[in-house]
Design a protein around this motif. Structure first.
Motif, PDB file in Angstrom:
ATOM      1  N   LEU A 176      11.902  28.332 -28.558  1.00 47.25           N
ATOM      2  CA  LEU A 176      11.748  30.033 -27.835  1.00 47.25           C
ATOM      3  C   LEU A 176      11.561  30.845 -28.988  1.00 47.25           C
ATOM      4  O   LEU A 176      11.159  31.810 -29.017  1.00 47.25           O
ATOM      5  N   LYS A 177      12.224  30.773 -30.150  1.00 41.93           N
ATOM      6  CA  LYS A 177      12.680  31.677 -31.370  1.00 41.93           C
ATOM      7  C   LYS A 177      11.232  31.867 -31.843  1.00 41.93           C
ATOM      8  O   LYS A 177      10.772  32.917 -32.235  1.00 41.93           O
ATOM      9  N   LYS A 178      10.580  30.609 -32.225  1.00 41.40           N
ATOM     10  CA  LYS A 178       9.334  30.600 -32.794  1.00 41.40           C
ATOM     11  C   LYS A 178       8.170  31.247 -31.738  1.00 41.40           C
ATOM     12  O   LYS A 178       7.412  31.995 -32.205  1.00 41.40           O
ATOM     13  N   MET A 179       8.282  31.119 -30.298  1.00 38.02           N
ATOM     14  CA  MET A 179       7.427  31.729 -29.587  1.00 38.02           C
ATOM     15  C   MET A 179       7.663  33.409 -29.585  1.00 38.02           C
ATOM     16  O   MET A 179       7.023  34.066 -29.552  1.00 38.02           O
ATOM     17  N   PHE A 180       8.911  33.690 -29.612  1.00 32.54           N
ATOM     18  CA  PHE A 180       9.269  35.268 -29.731  1.00 32.54           C
ATOM     19  C   PHE A 180       8.663  35.663 -31.001  1.00 32.54           C
ATOM     20  O   PHE A 180       7.913  36.922 -30.759  1.00 32.54           O
ATOM     21  N   ILE A 181       8.790  34.802 -32.165  1.00 31.76           N
ATOM     22  CA  ILE A 181       8.147  35.452 -33.365  1.00 31.76           C
ATOM     23  C   ILE A 181       6.654  35.640 -33.404  1.00 31.76           C
ATOM     24  O   ILE A 181       6.041  36.565 -33.833  1.00 31.76           O
ATOM     25  N   GLY A 182       5.921  34.685 -32.593  1.00 34.72           N
ATOM     26  CA  GLY A 182       4.874  34.665 -32.154  1.00 34.72           C
ATOM     27  C   GLY A 182       4.143  35.788 -31.330  1.00 34.72           C
ATOM     28  O   GLY A 182       3.258  36.283 -31.534  1.00 34.72           O
ATOM     29  N   ALA A 183       4.965  36.029 -30.636  1.00 40.03           N
ATOM     30  CA  ALA A 183       4.804  37.436 -29.462  1.00 40.03           C
ATOM     31  C   ALA A 183       4.913  38.550 -30.017  1.00 40.03           C
ATOM     32  O   ALA A 183       3.747  39.335 -29.981  1.00 40.03           O
ATOM     33  N   ALA A 184       5.629  38.773 -31.360  1.00 43.35           N
ATOM     34  CA  ALA A 184       5.679  40.021 -32.131  1.00 43.35           C
ATOM     35  C   ALA A 184       4.457  39.691 -32.824  1.00 43.35           C
ATOM     36  O   ALA A 184       3.723  41.094 -33.177  1.00 43.35           O
ATOM     37  N   ALA A 185       4.099  38.552 -33.370  1.00 42.48           N
ATOM     38  CA  ALA A 185       2.732  38.667 -34.421  1.00 42.48           C
ATOM     39  C   ALA A 185       1.705  39.098 -33.676  1.00 42.48           C
ATOM     40  O   ALA A 185       0.748  39.873 -34.149  1.00 42.48           O
TER      41      ALA A 185
END
Length: 567
Positions: free
Chosen positions: A10-19
């Motif tokens: 989920l941490k990686k997904m959130f950073i992907g969302a921001a990107a």
């Protein structure tokens, strides 16, 4: 197939969302309905989520779900900018309320989190409007609920939810005629889709890197003091001599409402100007006392301390008087030559004022009206909730009136209000600078906060605002064919005039705003205009409307050649 998402994923997904959002922010900005050079939905949403990413990046590669939820919620709430950013922060806040209670997320938990996100965001908006980011989010939550029991594959779930949300986004012009006329979909909804698609891409295996600065937010402007003099205050009037500040790191102990009540009572027994605000696993403390050690010893019973600062207010007051005297005499003191000490907020007072302002000329007007703190911002850079909280912290008053002076900043001010416990915050919902000026002018010392709030809101309601800028693209809106580069005159509701001649557009705009009750017109000229141009327009208006007073003031505002007030 993905059946469960752990915190690391989920941490990686959130950073992907921001990107995903960051990469498309300029495109989202261009979806602004009005073709003005200040479309900032994408920028506001990106800065909001990037504030949360900064908090998330402080965590380990394998955080707990609760740690991750706290970082996302706190970072986005404090970094929220503009209406779209505040709504995004509320969506994230609602989402994290559900996930923080679990170790892993499956389809059922994801659907529950989507539903809570939508409920939280709708509650945060006083008058929710369909055809916006809220509608797109609600569509996603509804589709998610339908899929529970149909699939347990989060990839399949995510694909179907995103497809439905895209369809809802495409339908937003049918719900908001202004979108249809401009030929665009809702910009906030488009921003939300970039968040969803960015997160989904990472879940499906895409690798994303996104770097952010993690330094603490700072006020958008230094405090501007107005109408308050300390020269007649004696050090003997300072009852408690030491300004004491620190943060308690609670660890696993927690800080209950009873703890907070008892700790505040203790601080009040040894001092005044109390601030005690709990935020997840930290407590921010501020107290004026004659024995800082007592406050520190009590605080240590709750956890470890950090960011401790103790200032001798009597000493700082004497240095200030010495500096003021030296300046009056034209000499320099040792204190002036030395690095400036941390600013003292002065003795506690009953009422303080915070205003969002643009341009040095308008700043001077607000200072002259007694505003304590100015936040630099406006259409091109909406201040964040954190900026509001910093300003509130700087103004040492029991009751603080905030004047957002822009419709896109009111929600951030309201959010800061909800996060402030030690002071009474009253947000006057001024949508323009002229409204804010009118409101401040109508404050009457000695009246109750409630009576002043009513009087200021009434004064604001009779002010009409006009603004003159230029078009950044060809479009057809409000029945007008607008060409890229044309000047445009906008009132509180729509575009009233457009064309290649700035003076003619401005005069036409003002003419459209005048009615039988109009008595005063104020013209504030901006950075890209001049006093001469403003005066020529004023002369033209005076010639046509001889019974109306017309004033010209330097505003120095960016983007808008003129800001006009008609009262």
């Amino acid at each position: 197939m993905v059946k469960k998402i752990d915190p690391a994923m989920l941490k990686k997904m959130f950073i992907g969302a921001a990107a995903g959002l960051e990469s498309q922010k300029e495109l989202i900005n261009e979806l602004n309905v009005f073709p003005v050079p200040d479309g900032d939905t994408g920028t506001n949403m990106s800065m909001t989520i990037m504030s949360a990413v900064a908090e998330v990046n402080k965590l380990s590669d394998n955080p707990t779900m609760e740690e991750l939820a706290k970082a996302i919620s706190s970072g986005s709430l404090r970094g929220a900018r503009g209406n779209s950013g505040v709504i995004l922060s509320q969506l994230l806040r609602g989402f994290t309320k559900v996930i923080r209670e679990v170790d892993k997320i499956d389809v059922q938990i994801m659907a529950n989190a989507f539903q809570k996100a939508v409920e939280t965001a709708y509650k945060a908006v006083m008058k929710p409007k369909e055809g916006t980011i809220l509608t797109v989010a609600k569509g996603g939550a509804d589709k998610a609920a339908e899929l529970v029991g149909v699939t347990d594959d989060l990839k399949d779930f995510g694909e179907k939810v995103i497809k439905y949300m895209d369809d809802v986004l495409d339908y937003t012009p049918e719900l908001l005629p202004v979108l249809k006329e401009a030929g665009v979909v809702d910009s906030g909804g488009r921003g939300l889709m970039e968040v969803m698609k960015g997160a989904y891409a990472v879940m499906c295996g895409k690798k994303v890197e996104l770097k952010t600065e993690t330094k603490a937010a700072k006020p958008a402007a230094e405090p501007k003091k107005g109408g308050v003099s300390t020269e007649n205050i004696s050090t003997s009037d300072i009852k408690f001599g030491y300004c004491t500040e620190f943060i308690i790191l609670l660890g696993n102990r927690g800080f209950s409402e009873l703890d907070e009540t008892e700790f505040k009572a203790y601080l009040e027994s040894i001092g005044d100007s109390i601030v005690c605000v709990a935020d997840d696993d930290v407590v921010k403390v501020h107290v004026h006392t004659n024995d800082p050690g007592l406050a520190i010893q009590k605080a240590l019973t709750f956890g470890q301390l950090t960011r401790m600062k103790i200032d001798n207010m009597r000493e700082e007051h004497n240095e200030k008087l010495e500096l003021e005297a030296a300046k009056a005499a034209g000499t320099e003191t040792a204190a002036e030559a030395a690095p400036a000490p941390v600013k003292d907020k002065g003795p506690r007072k009953e009422v303080g004022f915070i205003a969002v302002s643009i341009g040095e000329g308008i700043n001077e007007i607000f200072r002259g009206l007694g505003v304590d703190y100015l936040i630099e911002g406006g259409q091109t850079m909406n201040p964040s909730t954190e900026d509001m909280l910093n300003a509130i912290d700087e103004v040492n008053a029991d009751t603080i009136f905030i004047f957002p002076n822009n419709k896109n900043i009111i929600l951030a001010a309201d959010q800061a209000k909800s996060m402030t416990e030690d002071k009474k915050i009253i947000v006057i919902p001024s949508k323009t600078v002229p409204q804010g000026i009118a409101a401040v002018i109508n404050y009457v010392a000695g009246k109750s906060a409630e009576d002043n709030e009513a009087a200021m809101c009434e004064a604001m309601s009779i002010v009409k605002t006009g603004q003159v800028t230029y078009a950044v693209r060809d479009t057809h809106i409000d029945g007008l064919d607008i060409k890229n580069g044309d000047y445009m005159g906008l009132d509180d509701h729509s575009i009233k005039s457009t064309g290649p001649d700035m003076a003619a557009v401005t005069v036409d705009l003002i003419d459209s705003m005048i009615d039988d009750d109009s008595e005063l017109i104020s013209i504030y000229y901006g950075q890209d205009s001049s006093e001469e141009a403003a005066q020529a327009i004023a002369d033209s208006i005076s010639e046509k409307h001889k019974m109306i007073d017309v004033e010209v003031h330097p505003g120095d505002q960016p983007v808008y050649y003129f800001i006009i007030s008609v009262e």
